[in-house]
Design a protein around this motif. Sequence first.
Motif, PDB file in Angstrom:
ATOM      1  N   ALA A  94      42.865  11.673 -29.814  1.00  0.00           N
ATOM      2  CA  ALA A  94      41.683  11.987 -30.612  1.00  0.00           C
ATOM      3  C   ALA A  94      41.997  13.074 -31.646  1.00  0.00           C
ATOM      4  N   ARG A  95      42.778  14.072 -31.258  1.00  0.00           N
ATOM      5  CA  ARG A  95      43.163  15.139 -32.194  1.00  0.00           C
ATOM      6  C   ARG A  95      43.901  14.542 -33.394  1.00  0.00           C
ATOM      7  N   THR A  96      44.788  13.592 -33.145  1.00  0.00           N
ATOM      8  CA  THR A  96      45.524  12.935 -34.228  1.00  0.00           C
ATOM      9  C   THR A  96      44.581  12.125 -35.109  1.00  0.00           C
ATOM     10  N   PHE A  97      43.696  11.341 -34.507  1.00  0.00           N
ATOM     11  CA  PHE A  97      42.790  10.499 -35.283  1.00  0.00           C
ATOM     12  C   PHE A  97      41.809  11.336 -36.107  1.00  0.00           C
ATOM     13  N   TYR A  98      41.104  12.241 -35.463  1.00  0.00           N
ATOM     14  CA  TYR A  98      40.074  12.999 -36.172  1.00  0.00           C
ATOM     15  C   TYR A  98      40.669  14.020 -37.142  1.00  0.00           C
ATOM     16  N   ASP A 122      44.273  14.119 -38.376  1.00  0.00           N
ATOM     17  CA  ASP A 122      45.207  13.545 -39.351  1.00  0.00           C
ATOM     18  C   ASP A 122      44.620  12.346 -40.099  1.00  0.00           C
ATOM     19  N   THR A 123      44.043  11.401 -39.369  1.00  0.00           N
ATOM     20  CA  THR A 123      43.545  10.190 -40.009  1.00  0.00           C
ATOM     21  C   THR A 123      42.265  10.448 -40.803  1.00  0.00           C
ATOM     22  N   LEU A 124      41.273  11.072 -40.179  1.00  0.00           N
ATOM     23  CA  LEU A 124      40.013  11.333 -40.876  1.00  0.00           C
ATOM     24  C   LEU A 124      40.060  12.605 -41.724  1.00  0.00           C
ATOM     25  N   GLY A 125      41.024  13.482 -41.459  1.00  0.00           N
ATOM     26  CA  GLY A 125      41.175  14.686 -42.266  1.00  0.00           C
ATOM     27  C   GLY A 125      40.175  15.789 -41.962  1.00  0.00           C
ATOM     28  N   LEU A 126      39.608  15.783 -40.752  1.00  0.00           N
ATOM     29  CA  LEU A 126      38.665  16.833 -40.391  1.00  0.00           C
ATOM     30  C   LEU A 126      39.414  18.118 -40.043  1.00  0.00           C
ATOM     31  N   GLU A 127      38.787  19.241 -40.334  1.00  0.00           N
ATOM     32  CA  GLU A 127      39.383  20.554 -40.057  1.00  0.00           C
ATOM     33  C   GLU A 127      39.019  20.982 -38.638  1.00  0.00           C
ATOM     34  N   LEU A 128      40.051  21.233 -37.832  1.00  0.00           N
ATOM     35  CA  LEU A 128      39.839  21.687 -36.463  1.00  0.00           C
ATOM     36  C   LEU A 128      39.356  23.132 -36.487  1.00  0.00           C
ATOM     37  N   ALA A 129      38.161  23.370 -35.978  1.00  0.00           N
ATOM     38  CA  ALA A 129      37.578  24.711 -35.978  1.00  0.00           C
ATOM     39  C   ALA A 129      37.858  25.446 -34.672  1.00  0.00           C
ATOM     40  N   ASP A 130      37.952  24.692 -33.556  1.00  0.00           N
ATOM     41  CA  ASP A 130      38.157  25.337 -32.259  1.00  0.00           C
ATOM     42  C   ASP A 130      38.787  24.340 -31.298  1.00  0.00           C
ATOM     43  N   ALA A 131      39.893  24.731 -30.705  1.00  0.00           N
ATOM     44  CA  ALA A 131      40.555  23.888 -29.712  1.00  0.00           C
ATOM     45  C   ALA A 131      40.821  24.674 -28.434  1.00  0.00           C
ATOM     46  N   GLY A 157      28.502   9.875 -50.451  1.00  0.00           N
ATOM     47  CA  GLY A 157      28.121   9.893 -51.856  1.00  0.00           C
ATOM     48  C   GLY A 157      28.977   8.960 -52.695  1.00  0.00           C
ATOM     49  N   ASP A 158      29.262   9.398 -53.925  1.00  0.00           N
ATOM     50  CA  ASP A 158      30.030   8.576 -54.872  1.00  0.00           C
ATOM     51  C   ASP A 158      31.500   8.412 -54.489  1.00  0.00           C
ATOM     52  N   GLU A 159      31.959   9.137 -53.476  1.00  0.00           N
ATOM     53  CA  GLU A 159      33.360   9.077 -53.077  1.00  0.00           C
ATOM     54  C   GLU A 159      33.644   8.002 -52.028  1.00  0.00           C
ATOM     55  N   ILE A 160      32.658   7.226 -51.652  1.00  0.00           N
ATOM     56  CA  ILE A 160      32.833   6.302 -50.528  1.00  0.00           C
ATOM     57  C   ILE A 160      33.979   5.319 -50.746  1.00  0.00           C
ATOM     58  N   ASP A 161      34.105   4.744 -51.949  1.00  0.00           N
ATOM     59  CA  ASP A 161      35.181   3.778 -52.188  1.00  0.00           C
ATOM     60  C   ASP A 161      36.554   4.435 -52.071  1.00  0.00           C
ATOM     61  N   GLU A 162      36.678   5.641 -52.587  1.00  0.00           N
ATOM     62  CA  GLU A 162      37.939   6.385 -52.506  1.00  0.00           C
ATOM     63  C   GLU A 162      38.266   6.731 -51.055  1.00  0.00           C
ATOM     64  N   ILE A 163      37.264   7.136 -50.299  1.00  0.00           N
ATOM     65  CA  ILE A 163      37.462   7.482 -48.887  1.00  0.00           C
ATOM     66  C   ILE A 163      37.887   6.245 -48.097  1.00  0.00           C
ATOM     67  N   VAL A 164      37.236   5.120 -48.331  1.00  0.00           N
ATOM     68  CA  VAL A 164      37.588   3.876 -47.637  1.00  0.00           C
ATOM     69  C   VAL A 164      39.023   3.477 -47.973  1.00  0.00           C
ATOM     70  N   ALA A 165      39.405   3.573 -49.240  1.00  0.00           N
ATOM     71  CA  ALA A 165      40.776   3.222 -49.643  1.00  0.00           C
ATOM     72  C   ALA A 165      41.792   4.142 -48.962  1.00  0.00           C
ATOM     73  N   ASP A 166      41.483   5.425 -48.885  1.00  0.00           N
ATOM     74  CA  ASP A 166      42.384   6.384 -48.238  1.00  0.00           C
ATOM     75  C   ASP A 166      42.523   6.071 -46.746  1.00  0.00           C
ATOM     76  N   LEU A 167      41.416   5.805 -46.084  1.00  0.00           N
ATOM     77  CA  LEU A 167      41.463   5.474 -44.656  1.00  0.00           C
ATOM     78  C   LEU A 167      42.216   4.171 -44.410  1.00  0.00           C
ATOM     79  N   LYS A 168      41.996   3.197 -45.270  1.00  0.00           N
ATOM     80  CA  LYS A 168      42.701   1.915 -45.128  1.00  0.00           C
ATOM     81  C   LYS A 168      44.207   2.121 -45.274  1.00  0.00           C
ATOM     82  N   ALA A 169      44.612   2.969 -46.218  1.00  0.00           N
ATOM     83  CA  ALA A 169      46.035   3.268 -46.410  1.00  0.00           C
ATOM     84  C   ALA A 169      46.631   3.940 -45.178  1.00  0.00           C
TER      85      ALA A 169
END
Length: 126
Positions: free
Chosen positions: A19-23, A25-34, A70-82
């Motif tokens: 989950a740490r890798t997916f959320y 690295d893949t989704l690019g979320l910032e880990l605030a507390d582990a 918002g307006d970034e949805i297509d870019e976000i989807v393309a990044d996730l697909k990559a």
Amino acid sequence: MLKNKSSSAIVAVRDIDRARTFYGDTLGLELADAGMGDLLVYRTGATQLIVYKSEFAGTNQANAAVWDCGDEIDEIVADLKAKGVTFEHFPDLEGVTIEGDVHVADDAKLVWLKDPDGNILHLISM
């Protein structure tokens, strides 16, 4: 009573390292507390996403978390697909067409994906 209180989404996972890798690295979320054992807290906009280890991971059959992209949805989807993310397709939704991996309903764009445990994550643009 709760109208002025912050809330956050919470997602159950079976493997906290996966989950740490997916959320992260893949989704690019910032880990605030582990620092709480089998619980991770990610910053996501003005809120938090809490990821915790549970034997019931992936049993929810509805959206677990939603992001307004918002307006970034297509870019976000393309990044996730990559990054190898696959998306869910729902061809039978009334009034909705599918353009690639994005569902379109009037001015709204809707995207669904699953984390490694099968939790349904939803991206929207309205």
